[in-house]
Motif scaffolding. Structure first.
Motif, PDB file in Angstrom:
ATOM      1  N   LEU B  93       0.860  -1.183   0.000  1.00  0.00           N
ATOM      2  CA  LEU B  93       0.000   0.000   0.000  1.00  0.00           C
ATOM      3  C   LEU B  93       0.900   1.238   0.000  1.00  0.00           C
ATOM      4  CD1 LEU B  93      -3.125   0.540   0.400  1.00  0.00           C
ATOM      5  CD2 LEU B  93      -2.438   1.369   2.628  1.00  0.00           C
ATOM      6  N   PHE B  94       0.589   2.202  -0.854  1.00  0.00           N
ATOM      7  CA  PHE B  94       1.481   3.343  -1.038  1.00  0.00           C
ATOM      8  C   PHE B  94       1.047   4.548  -0.221  1.00  0.00           C
ATOM      9  CE2 PHE B  94       1.628   0.683  -4.744  1.00  0.00           C
ATOM     10  CZ  PHE B  94       2.993   0.504  -4.885  1.00  0.00           C
ATOM     11  N   ALA B  95       1.930   5.529  -0.200  1.00  0.00           N
ATOM     12  CA  ALA B  95       1.657   6.735   0.578  1.00  0.00           C
ATOM     13  C   ALA B  95       0.422   7.465   0.052  1.00  0.00           C
ATOM     14  CB  ALA B  95       2.876   7.656   0.539  1.00  0.00           C
ATOM     15  N   MET B  96       0.377   7.642  -1.252  1.00  0.00           N
ATOM     16  CA  MET B  96      -0.788   8.298  -1.821  1.00  0.00           C
ATOM     17  C   MET B  96      -1.814   7.237  -2.178  1.00  0.00           C
ATOM     18  SD  MET B  96      -0.362  11.409  -1.711  1.00  0.00           S
ATOM     19  CE  MET B  96      -1.746  11.914  -2.736  1.00  0.00           C
ATOM     20  N   PRO B  97      -3.075   7.449  -1.814  1.00  0.00           N
ATOM     21  CA  PRO B  97      -4.073   6.469  -2.258  1.00  0.00           C
ATOM     22  C   PRO B  97      -4.169   6.501  -3.782  1.00  0.00           C
ATOM     23  CG  PRO B  97      -5.117   8.314  -1.108  1.00  0.00           C
ATOM     24  CD  PRO B  97      -3.642   8.533  -1.041  1.00  0.00           C
ATOM     25  N   ILE B  98      -4.086   5.359  -4.402  1.00  0.00           N
ATOM     26  CA  ILE B  98      -4.156   5.319  -5.859  1.00  0.00           C
ATOM     27  C   ILE B  98      -5.287   4.410  -6.274  1.00  0.00           C
ATOM     28  CG2 ILE B  98      -2.756   5.113  -7.938  1.00  0.00           C
ATOM     29  CD1 ILE B  98      -0.550   4.150  -5.787  1.00  0.00           C
ATOM     30  N   PRO B  99      -6.521   4.899  -6.248  1.00  0.00           N
ATOM     31  CA  PRO B  99      -7.570   4.050  -6.809  1.00  0.00           C
ATOM     32  C   PRO B  99      -7.354   3.943  -8.309  1.00  0.00           C
ATOM     33  CG  PRO B  99      -8.467   6.177  -6.140  1.00  0.00           C
ATOM     34  CD  PRO B  99      -7.010   6.192  -5.827  1.00  0.00           C
ATOM     35  N   LEU B 100      -7.604   2.790  -8.868  1.00  0.00           N
ATOM     36  CA  LEU B 100      -7.505   2.661 -10.316  1.00  0.00           C
ATOM     37  C   LEU B 100      -8.697   3.379 -10.924  1.00  0.00           C
ATOM     38  CD1 LEU B 100      -6.471  -1.081 -10.324  1.00  0.00           C
ATOM     39  CD2 LEU B 100      -5.013   0.909 -10.610  1.00  0.00           C
ATOM     40  N   PRO B 101      -8.569   3.859 -12.149  1.00  0.00           N
ATOM     41  CA  PRO B 101      -9.643   4.670 -12.737  1.00  0.00           C
ATOM     42  C   PRO B 101     -10.865   3.849 -13.105  1.00  0.00           C
ATOM     43  CG  PRO B 101      -7.867   4.357 -14.303  1.00  0.00           C
ATOM     44  CD  PRO B 101      -7.421   3.736 -13.035  1.00  0.00           C
ATOM     45  N   MET B 102     -11.551   3.311 -12.114  1.00  0.00           N
ATOM     46  CA  MET B 102     -12.769   2.542 -12.369  1.00  0.00           C
ATOM     47  C   MET B 102     -13.697   2.677 -11.155  1.00  0.00           C
ATOM     48  SD  MET B 102     -10.817  -1.127 -12.567  1.00  0.00           S
ATOM     49  CE  MET B 102      -9.209  -1.198 -13.304  1.00  0.00           C
ATOM     50  N   THR B 103     -14.777   1.890 -11.150  1.00  0.00           N
ATOM     51  CA  THR B 103     -15.711   2.011 -10.036  1.00  0.00           C
ATOM     52  C   THR B 103     -15.133   1.336  -8.791  1.00  0.00           C
ATOM     53  OG1 THR B 103     -16.832  -0.057 -10.493  1.00  0.00           O
ATOM     54  CG2 THR B 103     -17.660   1.872 -11.636  1.00  0.00           C
ATOM     55  N   VAL B 104     -15.817   1.576  -7.653  1.00  0.00           N
ATOM     56  CA  VAL B 104     -15.397   0.981  -6.387  1.00  0.00           C
ATOM     57  C   VAL B 104     -15.363  -0.538  -6.514  1.00  0.00           C
ATOM     58  CG1 VAL B 104     -16.043   0.693  -3.978  1.00  0.00           C
ATOM     59  CG2 VAL B 104     -16.348   2.911  -5.076  1.00  0.00           C
ATOM     60  N   TYR B 105     -16.453  -1.065  -7.051  1.00  0.00           N
ATOM     61  CA  TYR B 105     -16.586  -2.519  -7.202  1.00  0.00           C
ATOM     62  C   TYR B 105     -15.454  -3.087  -8.054  1.00  0.00           C
ATOM     63  CZ  TYR B 105     -18.997  -6.976  -7.971  1.00  0.00           C
ATOM     64  OH  TYR B 105     -19.329  -8.299  -8.008  1.00  0.00           O
ATOM     65  N   GLU B 106     -15.238  -2.440  -9.211  1.00  0.00           N
ATOM     66  CA  GLU B 106     -14.212  -2.941 -10.129  1.00  0.00           C
ATOM     67  C   GLU B 106     -12.822  -2.869  -9.515  1.00  0.00           C
ATOM     68  OE1 GLU B 106     -14.998  -0.394 -13.397  1.00  0.00           O
ATOM     69  OE2 GLU B 106     -16.222  -1.855 -14.449  1.00  0.00           O
ATOM     70  N   ASN B 107     -12.589  -1.818  -8.723  1.00  0.00           N
ATOM     71  CA  ASN B 107     -11.295  -1.680  -8.070  1.00  0.00           C
ATOM     72  C   ASN B 107     -10.988  -2.891  -7.197  1.00  0.00           C
ATOM     73  OD1 ASN B 107      -9.257   0.624  -7.815  1.00  0.00           O
ATOM     74  ND2 ASN B 107     -11.151   1.682  -8.345  1.00  0.00           N
ATOM     75  N   VAL B 108     -12.007  -3.328  -6.445  1.00  0.00           N
ATOM     76  CA  VAL B 108     -11.766  -4.430  -5.516  1.00  0.00           C
ATOM     77  C   VAL B 108     -11.660  -5.754  -6.266  1.00  0.00           C
ATOM     78  CG1 VAL B 108     -12.643  -5.647  -3.504  1.00  0.00           C
ATOM     79  CG2 VAL B 108     -12.972  -3.186  -3.706  1.00  0.00           C
ATOM     80  N   ASP B 148     -21.077   1.304  -7.560  1.00  0.00           N
ATOM     81  CA  ASP B 148     -20.916   1.525  -8.985  1.00  0.00           C
ATOM     82  C   ASP B 148     -20.476   2.937  -9.330  1.00  0.00           C
ATOM     83  OD1 ASP B 148     -21.448  -1.018  -9.806  1.00  0.00           O
ATOM     84  OD2 ASP B 148     -23.614  -0.714  -9.671  1.00  0.00           O
ATOM     85  N   SER B 149     -20.218   3.750  -8.307  1.00  0.00           N
ATOM     86  CA  SER B 149     -19.724   5.090  -8.640  1.00  0.00           C
ATOM     87  C   SER B 149     -18.198   5.049  -8.686  1.00  0.00           C
ATOM     88  CB  SER B 149     -20.202   6.101  -7.603  1.00  0.00           C
ATOM     89  OG  SER B 149     -19.637   5.819  -6.363  1.00  0.00           O
ATOM     90  N   SER B 150     -17.631   6.082  -9.282  1.00  0.00           N
ATOM     91  CA  SER B 150     -16.193   6.081  -9.516  1.00  0.00           C
ATOM     92  C   SER B 150     -15.418   6.171  -8.213  1.00  0.00           C
ATOM     93  CB  SER B 150     -15.808   7.252 -10.408  1.00  0.00           C
ATOM     94  OG  SER B 150     -14.412   7.400 -10.410  1.00  0.00           O
ATOM     95  N   ALA B 151     -14.344   5.402  -8.133  1.00  0.00           N
ATOM     96  CA  ALA B 151     -13.508   5.424  -6.935  1.00  0.00           C
ATOM     97  C   ALA B 151     -12.793   6.766  -6.789  1.00  0.00           C
ATOM     98  CB  ALA B 151     -12.491   4.291  -7.003  1.00  0.00           C
ATOM     99  N   MET B 152     -12.682   7.484  -7.899  1.00  0.00           N
ATOM    100  CA  MET B 152     -11.953   8.755  -7.847  1.00  0.00           C
ATOM    101  C   MET B 152     -12.732   9.822  -7.076  1.00  0.00           C
ATOM    102  SD  MET B 152      -9.629   7.542  -9.727  1.00  0.00           S
ATOM    103  CE  MET B 152      -8.505   8.528 -10.688  1.00  0.00           C
ATOM    104  N   LYS B 153     -14.046   9.591  -6.877  1.00  0.00           N
ATOM    105  CA  LYS B 153     -14.855  10.617  -6.216  1.00  0.00           C
ATOM    106  C   LYS B 153     -14.854  10.475  -4.702  1.00  0.00           C
ATOM    107  CE  LYS B 153     -18.018  11.334 -10.061  1.00  0.00           C
ATOM    108  NZ  LYS B 153     -19.180  10.657 -10.622  1.00  0.00           N
ATOM    109  N   MET B 154     -14.223   9.414  -4.191  1.00  0.00           N
ATOM    110  CA  MET B 154     -14.236   9.219  -2.743  1.00  0.00           C
ATOM    111  C   MET B 154     -13.245  10.157  -2.060  1.00  0.00           C
ATOM    112  SD  MET B 154     -13.988   5.145  -3.068  1.00  0.00           S
ATOM    113  CE  MET B 154     -14.303   4.600  -1.434  1.00  0.00           C
ATOM    114  N   SER B 155     -13.387  10.256  -0.739  1.00  0.00           N
ATOM    115  CA  SER B 155     -12.429  11.090  -0.004  1.00  0.00           C
ATOM    116  C   SER B 155     -11.099  10.353   0.110  1.00  0.00           C
ATOM    117  CB  SER B 155     -12.972  11.381   1.393  1.00  0.00           C
ATOM    118  OG  SER B 155     -12.849  10.222   2.191  1.00  0.00           O
ATOM    119  N   GLY B 156     -10.055  11.085   0.495  1.00  0.00           N
ATOM    120  CA  GLY B 156      -8.723  10.493   0.560  1.00  0.00           C
ATOM    121  C   GLY B 156      -8.652   9.291   1.484  1.00  0.00           C
ATOM    122  N   GLY B 157      -9.280   9.416   2.674  1.00  0.00           N
ATOM    123  CA  GLY B 157      -9.239   8.311   3.626  1.00  0.00           C
ATOM    124  C   GLY B 157      -9.971   7.097   3.098  1.00  0.00           C
ATOM    125  N   GLN B 158     -11.101   7.355   2.436  1.00  0.00           N
ATOM    126  CA  GLN B 158     -11.850   6.234   1.850  1.00  0.00           C
ATOM    127  C   GLN B 158     -11.052   5.578   0.734  1.00  0.00           C
ATOM    128  OE1 GLN B 158     -15.425   8.339   0.776  1.00  0.00           O
ATOM    129  NE2 GLN B 158     -16.543   7.516   2.520  1.00  0.00           N
TER     130      GLN B 158
END
Lengths: 289, 257
Positions: B93-108, B148-158
């Motif tokens: 796990l890296f210092a900066m959260p790096i969600p991949l450019p997809m939905t929450v579900y797809e990320n996991v 199903d919403s984009s992971a990029m829209k979450m807060s940093g902690g999330q």
């Protein structure tokens, strides 16, 4: 005093900005004016689906279906060649190539973009066309297929450079994140890098298509210019652009034939507009996601 | 190899690392015990991140990198292992959260699906993996209605906890945390720390942190790195109360670094 200077500069910048809009509107207006007056006389349906283009027969026939088919065939052919090759080249340059090869490839691709289209047409005519004729054993090498190959060459630099930019600007952290999950290099490129770069790549493809569909000189020289509906890609075709370029000099200004060419330009304009619109739709969708 | 009361998960044997011949890590030997949280502290340039990134061979992408010495995972030399297989067992796990450019579900579900942990994933099976991973990362309650919403829209902690969930979904054995809270606010930090403590039941965790307090809060054992050397390693409580080395004492009391 400074206020006045500020105002003047602002006005100048505003003028420059508005100028491009004025140009597009003027061009569009001119096309519409000439095109509409043609449609009033000839009929838009006959024009679009008419199979015969005999502008100097008596009575003349202005059916551009064969020209549309010609343009579409050459463009689709060029895309089938240029898009996969271009994207893979971009992936290679930005992700896989060692430093020296990367630099050489990049400057070569950029050089390719600078080759004038008449040179491409000339090279295609004297070197590729005979090859195609002998290889496929057909009566002439000046075919839609030959045109597609040469146009693919013209579209490729655009596709490669812009996709390469898009791929390179994918943050390194995305890749690192995928690698840390145990993804292989190929999985990372395919699922993460290409996906993240997709808006840029689509823009690159659309610009490439725009270049191909509007290309005139090269296609005029290498597609054979026969205005009939081809049965395969190994037959000569004539594109809309080539028709306009070839016949504009022979028409009577303001005559029916003259206005028919403007009507073709209008159709062409509409097609390019559609391509851009679809591109925007894609770009918008991937951004909202 | 010394036998140990505890079971060693990873063993680092005389490891030295170099970036273009500059030594960033010098003769480090230590062991990582199963189901512990080992925290690594030290000022910047101490080599702690280089150390962490060697454990799942993330440094191998850098062509300037070279190393001496060996690292063993369950007594298997990681430098002889398949790199991708290693990273599936040792997640990071890296210092900066790096969600991949997809939905929450797809990320996991991305990693399990792509890496063949689940074959021909049934929808119900995938849903279960996603839910379990998000629950373990204490994120499920916050995102269950917007998978199903984009992971990029979450807060940093999330996003950071999503990244944890993403790693949990492939069920690694060791998780490496590289300053996971450096970009987060105190509340998000607390949540990530809680998550880490909950996770050590099933995973072995190595945490690199600039935050000495954080090390004392979550660590079972703590190692102190300075200028590429391992100065001291020991039980967190002991190391913070009565460090053996003067340098360690200076650092944790804030006299330098």
């Amino acid at each position: 005093m400074r206020k006045i200077k500020d105002d003047i500069i602002e006005k100048i910048i505003f003028f420059c900005g508005i100028l491009s809009i004025v140009f597009v509107v003027l061009i569009f207006g001119f096309l519409i004016k000439e095109g509409i007056s043609f449609f009033k006389e000839f009929g838009i349906v006959d024009f679009i689906i008419g199979k015969f283009w005999y502008p100097s027969a008596n009575p003349p026939e202005f059916g551009i279906l064969s020209l549309i088919v010609g343009s579409v065939l050459v463009t689709v052919g060029a895309c089938i060649i240029a898009v996969p090759v271009g994207i893979m080249a971009a992936v290679y340059i930005s992700e896989l190539a060692p430093k020296q090869i990367k630099d050489i490839l990049k400057s070569l691709v950029e050089l390719m973009a600078a080759v004038p289209s008449v040179v491409i047409g000339f090279v295609g005519m004297v070197s590729l066309a005979p090859l195609v004729r002998v290889f496929f054993n057909i009566p002439t090498g000046l075919t839609a297929f030959t045109g597609s190959i040469m146009l693919a060459f013209m579209a490729m630099p655009t596709i490669v450079t812009i996709s390469e930019d898009a791929i390179r600007s994918v943050p390194w952290q995305y890749k690192e994140g995928a690698f840390a999950l145990g993804a292989t290099k190929w999985q990372t490129i395919r699922r993460i890098v290409l996906k993240a770069a997709m808006p840029g790549i689509i823009a690159a493809i659309m610009l490439g298509i725009g270049r191909v569909i509007g290309e005139t000189m090269a296609v005029m020289m290498i597609t054979g210019n026969a205005a009939h509906i081809p049965h395969s890609i190994f037959e000569p075709v004539r594109t809309m652009t080539a028709t306009i370029a070839a016949e504009m000099g022979e028409t009577v200004t303001g005559g029916l034939h003259y206005r028919a060419l403007f009507a073709i330009a209008l159709v062409l304009f509409f097609i390019t507009f559609l391509v851009n619109f679809i591109a925007d739709l894609f770009l918008g969708r991937s951004k909202n996601k | 190899m010394k036998t140990n009361l505890y079971q060693n998960k990873m063993l680092i044997d005389d490891l030295s690392c170099f970036f273009s011949n500059k030594c960033v890590l010098e003769n480090v030997s230590l062991s990582i015990i199963k189901n512990e949280i080992l925290t690594i502290i030290g000022p910047s340039n101490s080599g702690k991140t280089s150390f962490l990134r060697t454990l799942n061979r993330m440094n191998d992408f850098n062509s300037d990198f070279s190393r001496k010495g060996n690292v063993f995972l369950d007594e298997e030399n990681i430098f002889h292992m398949n790199m991708e297989k290693l990273r599936m067992r040792v997640g990071m796990l890296f210092a900066m959260p790096i969600p991949l450019p997809m939905t929450v579900y797809e990320n996991v579900i991305y990693a399990p699906k792509r890496l063949g942990v689940i074959k021909h994933g049934k929808k119900s099976e995938m849903d279960a993996i996603v839910e379990q991973a998000l629950r373990d990362a204490s994120l499920w309650d916050e995102v269950k209605d917007r998978l199903d919403s984009s992971a990029m829209k979450m807060s940093g902690g999330q996003q950071q906890r999503l990244c944890i969930a993403r790693i949990l979904a492939i069920n690694p054995e060791v998780i490496l945390f590289d300053e996971p809270c450096s970009g987060l606010d105190p509340i998000s930090t607390a949540k990530v720390e809680e998550t880490m403590i909950a996770l050590k039941k099933r995973y072995t965790i190595v945490l690199v942190t600039n935050n000495v307090k954080q090390a004392s809060r979550v660590g079972d054992r703590t190692a102190f790195f300075l200028m590429g050397r391992l100065i001291e390693i020991g039980g967190t409580a002991k190391l913070f109360v009565s460090p053996k080395e003067q340098k360690t004492n200076d650092y944790i009391t804030g006299r330098f670094g």
